[in-house]
Write a protein that holds these residues in place. Sequence first.
Motif, PDB file in Angstrom:
ATOM      1  N   LEU A 261       5.500  -7.444  -7.855  1.00 35.29           N
ATOM      2  CA  LEU A 261       5.639  -6.401  -8.741  1.00 35.29           C
ATOM      3  C   LEU A 261       6.567  -5.170  -8.026  1.00 35.29           C
ATOM      4  O   LEU A 261       7.370  -4.697  -8.922  1.00 35.29           O
ATOM      5  N   TYR A 262       6.131  -5.149  -6.891  1.00 37.45           N
ATOM      6  CA  TYR A 262       6.826  -3.858  -6.177  1.00 37.45           C
ATOM      7  C   TYR A 262       8.585  -3.967  -6.138  1.00 37.45           C
ATOM      8  O   TYR A 262       9.297  -3.520  -6.517  1.00 37.45           O
ATOM      9  N   GLU A 263       8.855  -5.603  -5.951  1.00 36.80           N
ATOM     10  CA  GLU A 263      10.376  -5.961  -5.772  1.00 36.80           C
ATOM     11  C   GLU A 263      10.667  -5.874  -7.606  1.00 36.80           C
ATOM     12  O   GLU A 263      11.926  -5.554  -7.491  1.00 36.80           O
ATOM     13  N   LEU A 264       9.945  -6.104  -8.270  1.00 41.18           N
ATOM     14  CA  LEU A 264      10.309  -6.041  -9.721  1.00 41.18           C
ATOM     15  C   LEU A 264      10.723  -4.341 -10.158  1.00 41.18           C
ATOM     16  O   LEU A 264      11.408  -4.253 -11.235  1.00 41.18           O
ATOM     17  N   GLY A 265       9.924  -3.370  -9.444  1.00 40.73           N
ATOM     18  CA  GLY A 265       9.993  -2.233  -9.863  1.00 40.73           C
ATOM     19  C   GLY A 265       8.905  -1.353 -10.010  1.00 40.73           C
ATOM     20  O   GLY A 265       8.969  -0.049 -10.413  1.00 40.73           O
ATOM     21  N   ALA A 266       7.601  -1.982  -9.953  1.00 39.67           N
ATOM     22  CA  ALA A 266       6.435  -1.424 -10.198  1.00 39.67           C
ATOM     23  C   ALA A 266       6.302  -0.596  -9.178  1.00 39.67           C
ATOM     24  O   ALA A 266       6.519  -0.799  -8.020  1.00 39.67           O
ATOM     25  N   ARG A 267       5.299   0.487  -9.489  1.00 31.74           N
ATOM     26  CA  ARG A 267       5.052   1.447  -8.262  1.00 31.74           C
ATOM     27  C   ARG A 267       3.585   1.937  -8.536  1.00 31.74           C
ATOM     28  O   ARG A 267       2.930   1.595  -9.516  1.00 31.74           O
ATOM     29  N   ALA A 268       2.932   2.497  -7.558  1.00 27.86           N
ATOM     30  CA  ALA A 268       1.625   3.051  -7.468  1.00 27.86           C
ATOM     31  C   ALA A 268       0.459   1.825  -7.846  1.00 27.86           C
ATOM     32  O   ALA A 268      -0.176   1.908  -8.605  1.00 27.86           O
ATOM     33  N   ILE A 269       0.870   0.886  -7.167  1.00 27.59           N
ATOM     34  CA  ILE A 269       0.346  -0.355  -7.244  1.00 27.59           C
ATOM     35  C   ILE A 269      -1.190  -0.361  -6.394  1.00 27.59           C
ATOM     36  O   ILE A 269      -1.220  -0.152  -5.316  1.00 27.59           O
ATOM     37  N   LEU A 270      -2.156  -0.415  -7.286  1.00 25.72           N
ATOM     38  CA  LEU A 270      -3.676  -0.309  -6.747  1.00 25.72           C
ATOM     39  C   LEU A 270      -4.460  -1.534  -7.104  1.00 25.72           C
ATOM     40  O   LEU A 270      -4.445  -2.071  -7.965  1.00 25.72           O
ATOM     41  N   VAL A 271      -5.258  -1.911  -6.041  1.00 24.77           N
ATOM     42  CA  VAL A 271      -6.125  -2.987  -6.230  1.00 24.77           C
ATOM     43  C   VAL A 271      -7.603  -2.528  -6.174  1.00 24.77           C
ATOM     44  O   VAL A 271      -8.007  -1.894  -5.100  1.00 24.77           O
ATOM     45  N   THR A 272      -8.522  -2.940  -7.071  1.00 24.75           N
ATOM     46  CA  THR A 272      -9.925  -2.779  -6.980  1.00 24.75           C
ATOM     47  C   THR A 272     -10.758  -3.812  -7.127  1.00 24.75           C
ATOM     48  O   THR A 272     -10.628  -4.721  -7.949  1.00 24.75           O
ATOM     49  N   SER A 273     -11.844  -3.875  -6.195  1.00 25.93           N
ATOM     50  CA  SER A 273     -12.782  -5.125  -6.443  1.00 25.93           C
ATOM     51  C   SER A 273     -13.678  -5.079  -7.503  1.00 25.93           C
ATOM     52  O   SER A 273     -13.717  -3.858  -8.000  1.00 25.93           O
ATOM     53  N   ILE A 274     -14.123  -6.247  -7.903  1.00 24.88           N
ATOM     54  CA  ILE A 274     -15.094  -6.263  -9.201  1.00 24.88           C
ATOM     55  C   ILE A 274     -16.356  -6.419  -8.791  1.00 24.88           C
ATOM     56  O   ILE A 274     -16.429  -7.448  -8.194  1.00 24.88           O
TER      57      ILE A 274
END
Length: 279
Positions: free
Chosen positions: A261-274
Amino acid sequence: MLKIAVPNKGSLSETAAQMLHEAGYVGRRDPKELIVTDARNGVEFFYLRPRDIATYVGSGALDVGITGRDLLLDSGSPAAEITALDFAASTFRFAGPAGVFTELADLEGKRVATSYPGLVGAFLGENGVSTSLIKLDGAVESAVRLGVADAVADVVETGSTLRKQGLEIFGPVILESEAVLVSSTTPAAGVDTLVRRLEGVMVARQYVLIDYNLPVALLEKAVALTPGVESPTVSPLGEPEWVAVRVMIKREQTNHIMDDLYELGARAILVTSIHAARI
């Protein structure tokens, strides 16, 4: 109340108890307790030997229980598997002295040691092979060296324990086992809720939520990377050329997807546990 059988010890016990806790149920605090009532959830837990659970459930004395698929089939109980629980996986195979056996038919008339005579006997019968089964409660791999049996049928992980005893695996897989939820022949009220909760725990363990922002022009490519369980949630941002995306992804794929995603151009990438889910 829904009566649930839970393993009181062994490899199934700790994970089963943790899974029920994550599903919102009250477990036992004292390992000596045999019965625990969870009035808020309308259930009673009965802590039993894993090998006995299928028998109790199949008789109708208890409504459902957590046990191994191997123990269910070995018991000969009429209890039925409702759903697999994604832990305690194991594989059952035949093993014998190196170079002696190559296929299942070679066991005809031989002595086979196992801790699961019901399971192994049924498998051999289905394949038309007649043997003399010798039931042992443990250390099955030593039976050949000690002259008690000609071959063994047991759980195999890496096969290293068998090799140390001069044995090698042969023939087909007897069973792929894992922890399962089993039910009596008469479904009880409340079972559907229990199943949904346990399935929710499995989803929460397997998936995480990922949020990211990216230019709207890249949305189609981003969705191809993160299609989600159903489809992503896409929301507008203050900047009209950008959108925010939220989606569930496999936990094991997290870092690879973040990189892509970062290489694609996405930013502010956050991961949250469920912590819990209903899908």
